[in-house]
Design a protein around this motif. Structure first.
Motif, PDB file in Angstrom:
ATOM      1  N   TYR A 214       0.839  -1.192   0.000  1.00 56.06           N
ATOM      2  CA  TYR A 214       0.000   0.000   0.000  1.00 56.06           C
ATOM      3  C   TYR A 214       0.875   1.243   0.000  1.00 56.06           C
ATOM      4  O   TYR A 214       1.900   1.291   0.657  1.00 56.06           O
TER       5      TYR A 214
ATOM      6  N   GLN B 180      -6.495   5.098  -0.020  1.00 56.92           N
ATOM      7  CA  GLN B 180      -7.957   5.012  -0.016  1.00 56.92           C
ATOM      8  C   GLN B 180      -8.438   4.048  -1.103  1.00 56.92           C
ATOM      9  O   GLN B 180      -9.247   3.165  -0.846  1.00 56.92           O
ATOM     10  N   GLU B 181      -7.938   4.219  -2.293  1.00 55.00           N
ATOM     11  CA  GLU B 181      -8.322   3.364  -3.421  1.00 55.00           C
ATOM     12  C   GLU B 181      -7.870   1.915  -3.201  1.00 55.00           C
ATOM     13  O   GLU B 181      -8.610   0.969  -3.468  1.00 55.00           O
ATOM     14  N   GLU B 182      -6.661   1.742  -2.700  1.00 53.36           N
ATOM     15  CA  GLU B 182      -6.121   0.403  -2.467  1.00 53.36           C
ATOM     16  C   GLU B 182      -6.905  -0.339  -1.387  1.00 53.36           C
ATOM     17  O   GLU B 182      -7.170  -1.535  -1.518  1.00 53.36           O
TER      18      GLU B 182
ATOM     19  N   LYS C 182     -11.075  -4.288   0.301  1.00 53.25           N
ATOM     20  CA  LYS C 182     -12.373  -4.571   0.921  1.00 53.25           C
ATOM     21  C   LYS C 182     -13.240  -5.398  -0.016  1.00 53.25           C
ATOM     22  O   LYS C 182     -13.808  -6.411   0.369  1.00 53.25           O
ATOM     23  N   ARG C 183     -13.330  -4.960  -1.246  1.00 50.45           N
ATOM     24  CA  ARG C 183     -14.153  -5.659  -2.238  1.00 50.45           C
ATOM     25  C   ARG C 183     -13.627  -7.065  -2.505  1.00 50.45           C
ATOM     26  O   ARG C 183     -14.396  -8.016  -2.618  1.00 50.45           O
TER      27      ARG C 183
ATOM     28  N   SER D 256      -0.017   7.598  -1.263  1.00 47.66           N
ATOM     29  CA  SER D 256      -0.739   8.405  -2.244  1.00 47.66           C
ATOM     30  C   SER D 256      -2.041   7.756  -2.720  1.00 47.66           C
ATOM     31  O   SER D 256      -2.951   8.453  -3.141  1.00 47.66           O
ATOM     32  N   ASN D 257      -2.132   6.424  -2.646  1.00 45.02           N
ATOM     33  CA  ASN D 257      -3.315   5.726  -3.147  1.00 45.02           C
ATOM     34  C   ASN D 257      -3.998   4.858  -2.094  1.00 45.02           C
ATOM     35  O   ASN D 257      -4.747   3.950  -2.438  1.00 45.02           O
TER      36      ASN D 257
ATOM     37  N   GLU E  76     -10.047   0.239  -0.620  1.00 46.05           N
ATOM     38  CA  GLU E  76     -11.359  -0.019  -1.225  1.00 46.05           C
ATOM     39  C   GLU E  76     -11.316  -1.307  -2.052  1.00 46.05           C
ATOM     40  O   GLU E  76     -12.200  -2.151  -1.963  1.00 46.05           O
ATOM     41  N   ILE E  77     -10.267  -1.467  -2.822  1.00 42.36           N
ATOM     42  CA  ILE E  77     -10.095  -2.678  -3.628  1.00 42.36           C
ATOM     43  C   ILE E  77      -9.941  -3.892  -2.722  1.00 42.36           C
ATOM     44  O   ILE E  77     -10.554  -4.936  -2.952  1.00 42.36           O
TER      45      ILE E  77
ATOM     46  N   ASN F  12     -21.081  -3.483  -2.148  1.00 44.54           N
ATOM     47  CA  ASN F  12     -19.638  -3.683  -2.257  1.00 44.54           C
ATOM     48  C   ASN F  12     -19.218  -5.006  -2.881  1.00 44.54           C
ATOM     49  O   ASN F  12     -18.071  -5.417  -2.728  1.00 44.54           O
TER      50      ASN F  12
END
Length: 114
Positions: A9, A15-17, A22-23, A12-13, A19-20, A65
């Motif tokens: 992780y 939040q997006e990482e 989690k899904r 800079s990313n 989120e991925i 999700n």
């Protein structure tokens, strides 16, 4: 020898990482049996209790999700049991360590902000 790779992780990313992640976790750990029962990972039960989330709301969150195929399977299960509460639809799977993320020892020992 088997090599296991783990995601890294970045600040800079993050939040997006996350989120991925989690899904991916939900996709890998939710099971629907014969449009009658939704089996959820036990860690979600703990999360729901700690966050005071009702089982109906937890299932709605799960629906938001997961991919379309799993969403549709869960929705069929909910629609079949429309007269029953979500707590009668959902069952909890035992804790499993087969899906996990590991942090580098260096990251755990040294704060990233130093």
């Amino acid at each position: 020898m088997t090599t296991i790779s783990f995601p890294v992780y970045t600040a800079s990313n993050i939040q997006e990482e996350l989120e991925i992640a989690k899904r991916e976790f939900l996709q890998a750990n939710i099971v629907v049996k014969k449009s009658k029962k939704v089996f959820l990972p036990r860690v979600l039960e703990r999360f729901a209790k700690e966050a005071s989330i009702a089982s109906d709301d937890l299932l709605k969150w799960v629906l938001e999700n997961v991919d379309k195929k799993l969403h549709d399977s869960i929705r069929k299960c909910i629609d079949r049991k429309s007269s029953r509460k979500s707590s009668k639809i959902a069952e909890w799977l035992p804790y499993s360590s087969r899906f996990r993320y590991v942090l580098s020892k260096d990251l755990a020992e040294k704060p990233w902000w130093e």
